[in-house]
Design an enzyme around this catalytic site. Sequence first.
Site: not given
Length: 318
Positions: A75, A106, A204, A226
């Site tokens: 990533q 992020c 996700n 996660g």
Amino acid sequence: MKSKLKIGEINIKHPYFPSPLAGLTDLPFRMLLDSMGCTGALFTEMISVEGLVRKNPRTLLMIKSFKSDTPKFVQLFGSHPETFKEAVRYINNETDFDGIDLNAGCPVKKVVNKGAGAYLLKDLSKFRDIVRAIRNSTDRAFTVKIRLGFNGVNVFEIAKIVEGEGADAVIVHFRTKKDGYSKPARWEFAKPLKEKLKIPLIGNGDLLDAKTTKERLKFVDGIMVGRGIVINPSFFKEIETGKRERDDIILNRFIKYMEGFYPEEKWLPRLKAFLRYFSKGKGIPKQRKNELFISKDYSFVKQNSIELFSNICKDKKP
Ligand SMILES: Cc1cc2nc3c(=O)[nH]c(=O)nc-3n(C[C@H](O)[C@H](O)[C@H](O)COP(=O)(O)O)c2cc1C
């Protein structure tokens, strides 16, 4: 569950993916996940394209790989299309990663302020340029991990850019950047988004138990987990087989991989980072956890955590 999922040219055996997690999904942890089975692909933690093109030794350590049949993705995060091109060339020429994932989610200030991560969700022209730059630089599988949007939801527009520029799949964390982690992930967007996309959609956010995960999987092509995968590294195996690996076995294996990879001075902080998540929800008294987290003695933390999890596993035996 047999998977029909294909990302680029890669046939994915299991539609379950562990999330990229900075400071957690390093090589020893990826080896641990791989050893558990039922993992569709493995992702590195987020890797700076700047660090990569400068061949920063810390960055190069983060992209170290290992032999496995499980597809492996690196990533990348950054803010300049040209730097991405250079970094992708490096990945093409010097590594055996099967695919590249772009981090466009992020929320960390340091990253966003530099025009990277979730920043790309509010500068869609730059986002498009970066997605295009990566696509034009590699034939390997290419995925993009996004959020629902920056302040508001514009995931339909963002995902259409990903698809239009030729990426092979889109991974959506069902929160905006503004949502942070405080609100529950908004899975209600999964179905309408899936209906509008031709490329696979991987969903996700907040998947912590097998039942919910199986439910969510009805609306997407794959799921990404996660925090749940650090709390329970055999999560995917549990979804497939109903069986969970013993925590003491998992801990011992992680320690073996971790000690084999890092120099000794890294062992204490790395084991603590693992235990912070791994010890959640297992009925461990707060005081026992605190003893581990305040200790500066690696041998103490190692021995005590092994003992702690062995006892928990013994107690669970019928
Ligand atoms: C400690 C931590 C580190 C993370 N690092 C990354 C990262 O490097 N790249 C990324 O795309 N997302 C990162 N994330 C976000 C996760 O990949 C995931 O999208 C988010 O945690 C929601 O999924 P979950 O509810 O299953 O944890 C991180 C999250 C946490 C908690």
